[in-house]
Design an enzyme around this catalytic site. Structure first.
Site, short mmCIF file in Angstrom:
data_model
loop_
_atom_site.label_atom_id
_atom_site.label_comp_id
_atom_site.label_asym_id
_atom_site.label_seq_id
_atom_site.Cartn_x
_atom_site.Cartn_y
_atom_site.Cartn_z
N ASN A 1 57.15 44.50 -42.31
CA ASN A 1 58.11 43.40 -42.27
C ASN A 1 57.46 42.20 -41.57
O ASN A 1 56.80 42.37 -40.55
CB ASN A 1 59.33 43.88 -41.46
CG ASN A 1 60.50 42.94 -41.46
OD1 ASN A 1 60.97 42.55 -42.52
ND2 ASN A 1 60.99 42.59 -40.28
N GLU B 1 65.91 39.37 -42.94
CA GLU B 1 66.47 38.71 -41.74
C GLU B 1 66.90 37.29 -42.06
O GLU B 1 66.63 36.35 -41.30
CB GLU B 1 65.43 38.70 -40.61
CG GLU B 1 64.91 40.08 -40.24
CD GLU B 1 63.94 40.07 -39.06
OE1 GLU B 1 63.80 39.03 -38.38
OE2 GLU B 1 63.32 41.12 -38.81
N HIS C 1 63.42 33.56 -42.28
CA HIS C 1 64.02 32.64 -41.30
C HIS C 1 63.67 31.22 -41.75
O HIS C 1 62.61 30.70 -41.44
CB HIS C 1 63.47 32.91 -39.90
CG HIS C 1 63.83 34.26 -39.37
ND1 HIS C 1 65.12 34.61 -39.04
CD2 HIS C 1 63.08 35.37 -39.14
CE1 HIS C 1 65.15 35.87 -38.62
NE2 HIS C 1 63.92 36.35 -38.67
N ASP D 1 68.23 33.74 -42.38
CA ASP D 1 69.05 32.68 -41.80
C ASP D 1 68.43 31.35 -42.20
O ASP D 1 67.30 31.30 -42.66
CB ASP D 1 69.29 32.82 -40.28
CG ASP D 1 68.03 33.10 -39.46
OD1 ASP D 1 66.95 32.63 -39.85
OD2 ASP D 1 68.15 33.79 -38.43
N GLU E 1 55.69 42.30 -38.16
CA GLU E 1 55.00 41.05 -37.85
C GLU E 1 53.55 41.26 -37.43
O GLU E 1 53.12 40.78 -36.37
CB GLU E 1 55.79 40.27 -36.78
CG GLU E 1 57.21 40.01 -37.24
CD GLU E 1 58.08 39.28 -36.21
OE1 GLU E 1 57.63 39.08 -35.07
OE2 GLU E 1 59.22 38.93 -36.56
O1 G3I Z 1 67.72 42.90 -22.35
C1 G3I Z 1 67.50 41.70 -21.61
C2 G3I Z 1 68.48 41.62 -20.49
O2 G3I Z 1 68.26 42.68 -19.58
C3 G3I Z 1 68.31 40.26 -19.79
O3 G3I Z 1 69.31 40.13 -18.83
C4 G3I Z 1 68.44 39.13 -20.79
C5 G3I Z 1 68.19 37.78 -20.15
O4 G3I Z 1 67.72 36.83 -21.07
O5 G3I Z 1 67.48 39.32 -21.81
C6 G3I Z 1 67.68 40.52 -22.52
O6 G3I Z 1 66.70 40.61 -23.52
C7 G3I Z 1 66.87 39.77 -24.63
C8 G3I Z 1 66.92 40.65 -25.88
O7 G3I Z 1 66.96 39.85 -27.05
C9 G3I Z 1 68.12 41.58 -25.89
O8 G3I Z 1 69.29 40.85 -25.86
C10 G3I Z 1 65.69 38.84 -24.73
O9 G3I Z 1 65.72 37.92 -23.65
C11 G3I Z 1 65.70 38.08 -26.01
O10 G3I Z 1 64.48 37.36 -26.14
C12 G3I Z 1 65.79 39.05 -27.17
O11 G3I Z 1 65.83 38.29 -28.36
C13 G3I Z 1 65.66 39.03 -29.55
C14 G3I Z 1 64.34 38.66 -30.21
O12 G3I Z 1 64.24 39.36 -31.45
C15 G3I Z 1 63.17 39.02 -29.31
O13 G3I Z 1 61.99 39.07 -30.00
C16 G3I Z 1 66.80 38.65 -30.47
O14 G3I Z 1 68.02 39.11 -29.89
C17 G3I Z 1 66.58 39.30 -31.83
O15 G3I Z 1 67.55 38.80 -32.72
C18 G3I Z 1 65.21 38.94 -32.34
O16 G3I Z 1 65.01 39.54 -33.58
C19 G3I Z 1 63.76 39.29 -34.21
C20 G3I Z 1 63.42 40.50 -35.05
O17 G3I Z 1 63.45 41.65 -34.27
C21 G3I Z 1 62.05 40.35 -35.70
N1 G3I Z 1 61.96 39.12 -36.44
C22 G3I Z 1 62.36 37.92 -35.75
C23 G3I Z 1 63.75 38.08 -35.15
C24 G3I Z 1 64.20 36.80 -34.46
O18 G3I Z 1 63.37 36.49 -33.39
#
Ligand code: G3I
Length: 493
Positions: A210, A274, A246, A276, A169
């Site tokens: 990506n 990715e 997405h 969806d 990104e």
């Molecule tokens: O690890 C912390 C945890 O310690 C905490 O308790 C919890 C509370 O909210 O958050 C946890 O972190 C989360 C993390 O995922 C791991 O689960 C974040 O809040 C959450 O924002 C994060 O979201 C991820 C997101 O990327 C962040 O940018 C999604 O799971 C993941 O599916 C998403 O994937 C991205 C790709 O990498 C890049 N392209 C877009 C795609 C969708 O956003």
């Protein structure tokens, strides 16, 4: 203002609910998907249909997903590629400077290996999920920190990942590069620097840029196209472009195929990374049908571009997706609902795979929810569990290697090589052959290749060198040119 399908456009959320139209044929497919006994010819799976056309079909999985048995069973039955959802990102792997933790990523890799799936590494350099120590570094320390991170992570996963999203990104919507810490420190050169560091650490991994909102022709994809052109012409090791995809229901860009094709014409692989397709909740049946149309369009676009190597969905089912938490009021973006029932999107994706260009292997591959595992101490990875067994030739010497062409299409083919140990266990193997007609690899998995002119050497990957006496492992490849069956030699140190 952010565009409507910005992946990180957060403003609250609403839970999504299951709503799916389930046709009788789809129910039969589900039974296969969750591992119930079904006649072999009852239905295909996404991975079998994709492999029959020289492609993969993947999913994102997080470590949390691995604990949900219905979800992982479905994933293992349907998909042959895994992208770790979060576990290989910088915040997970080097949360403090110089201190690396690959435990979570390793769990995803082990899961993939033990289920015959490959891995798309995701991601080495990204402005998001970046520890604050990186963004607060003095700018003259950023390049070395970035290269050190890439070197350590790509070395750790060397031989275990098919590809890396090296830079994730990098673009703003208007086609300018994000002013993140990497850009501030190195300008646009950070991208070439990152690709070179990744290539030095893992010369066999396919290296990708990506991004999202680059699926259609627009300012952002035009800017990336110019960059890709420049990187390729300068000999920077860029091998592919990942189109995140997405989408919002009914809004798949009509220029998707043409846009992927122009990148492919630069000599790059392209992939849907990715996928969806979110729906305003509650989803009604016409929206679910439209979602099916959308999935069909996306998969068909990939099938129509010969360098489109595969499609990955960003998750498995509607009950485990990032969408409702990020896009309030939207949900149901997956091919399965939250009860693991297939939706019209699943049937549409399968149909698009089956009707896409390319020849099917013969005989028709049996549906197998789990890969065939030979009795070696380390489970071998086979991305083609459906390949029909051939008679086992006697092994003379320490090991033998047998090549089977599993698919071919105009200008390319896919083969699988079975490496079998003789009367004694082997610890490390080397397979050699000479291409008879100028063939070249486009990708190779479960082994490491070195090529000199027409001479090919493939050695075991880090995880499949040990083969018990009489047991076997496999590696596979796709190649450009006419399918060939050269004479293979196998040696073991
Ligand atoms: O690890 C912390 C945890 O310690 C905490 O308790 C919890 C509370 O909210 O958050 C946890 O972190 C989360 C993390 O995922 C791991 O689960 C974040 O809040 C959450 O924002 C994060 O979201 C991820 C997101 O990327 C962040 O940018 C999604 O799971 C993941 O599916 C998403 O994937 C991205 C790709 O990498 C890049 N392209 C877009 C795609 C969708 O956003």
């Amino acid at each position: 203002m952010k565009p409507p399908n910005h992946p990180m456009d957060r403003s609250g959320g609403r839970a999504c609910g299951p709503a799916a139209v389930v046709a009788a044929v789809v129910t039969a497919v589900t039974a296969v998907a969750v591992g119930l006994a079904m006649p072999a010819q009852a239905a295909s799976t996404l991975k079998a249909s994709a492999e029959a056309k020289g492609r993969y079909f993947g999913t994102a999985l997080t470590r949390g997903d691995l604990g949900i048995s219905a979800e992982v069973n479905l994933a293992a039955a349907q998909f042959d590629m895994v992208t770790p959802g979060n576990e290989m990102k910088w915040d997970a792997t080097e949360s403090s400077r110089g201190s690396f933790n690959f435990g979570s990523g390793d769990q995803i890799v082990s899961f993939a290996q033990s289920h015959g799936m490959r891995v798309r590494g995701h991601t080495l350099v990204w402005h998001n999920q970046l520890p604050s120590w990186v963004s607060s570094l003095p700018l003259n320390q950023v390049q070395s920190a970035m290269e050190n991170h890439i070197t350590n992570e790509a070395t750790h996963y060397k031989g275990k990942v098919y590809s890396w999203d090296v830079v994730n990104e990098p673009y703003n919507e208007d086609g300018t590069l994000r002013q993140d810490v990497f850009y501030k420190a190195m300008g646009a050169d950070y991208i070439a620097n990152a690709l070179r560091a990744a290539h030095a650490a893992d010369p066999n991994a396919k290296l990708y840029i990506n991004d999202y909102n680059i699926e259609g022709t627009n300012a952002k994809s035009n800017a990336l196209y110019s960059l890709a052109q420049s990187l390729v012409s300068r000999g920077v090791p860029l091998h592919g472009i990942g189109f995140e995809s997405h989408f919002i229901v009914g809004q798949v860009p009509s220029s998707l195929q043409a846009n992927m094709q122009r990148f492919a014409n630069l000599g790059l692989d392209v992939a849907i990374t990715e996928l969806d397709d979110r729906i305003p909740m509650p989803a009604d049946s016409s929206e679910l049908q439209q979602q099916g149309t959308d999935y069909g369009k996306v998969v068909s676009a990939c099938m129509a571009v010969s360098r489109c190597v595969g499609v990955s969905q960003w998750g498995v089912d509607d009950g485990h997706t990032w969408i409702p938490g990020t896009f309030p009021g939207y949900g149901a973006p997956m091919m399965w609902d939250s009860g693991y029932q297939p939706k019209p999107a699943y049937t549409a994706a399968l149909n698009a795979l089956d009707s896409g260009p390319g020849t099917s292997p013969s005989p028709t591959p049996p549906v197998s929810p789990s890969p065939s595992v030979s009795p070696s101490p380390t489970p071998p990875v086979s991305p083609s569990p459906w390949v029909s067994p051939s008679p086992t030739p006697p092994v003379t010497g320490s090991c033998s290697a047998t090549l089977t062409t599993v698919n071919s299409w105009p200008g390319g083919f896919q083969s699988e090589v079975t490496v079998r140990a003789g009367g004694s266990a082997v610890d490390g193997w080397t397979v050699k052959w000479t291409w008879p007609g100028g063939q070249t690899f486009s990708s190779l998995w479960n082994g490491t290749q070195s090529v000199s002119g027409s001479s090919v050497t493939v050695r075991n990957a880090a995880y499949n060198g040990s083969i018990a006496a009489g047991a076997s492992t496999t590696f596979g490849f796709t190649a450009n040119g006419t399918a060939a069956t050269p004479t293979l030699t196998c040696t073991s140190p």
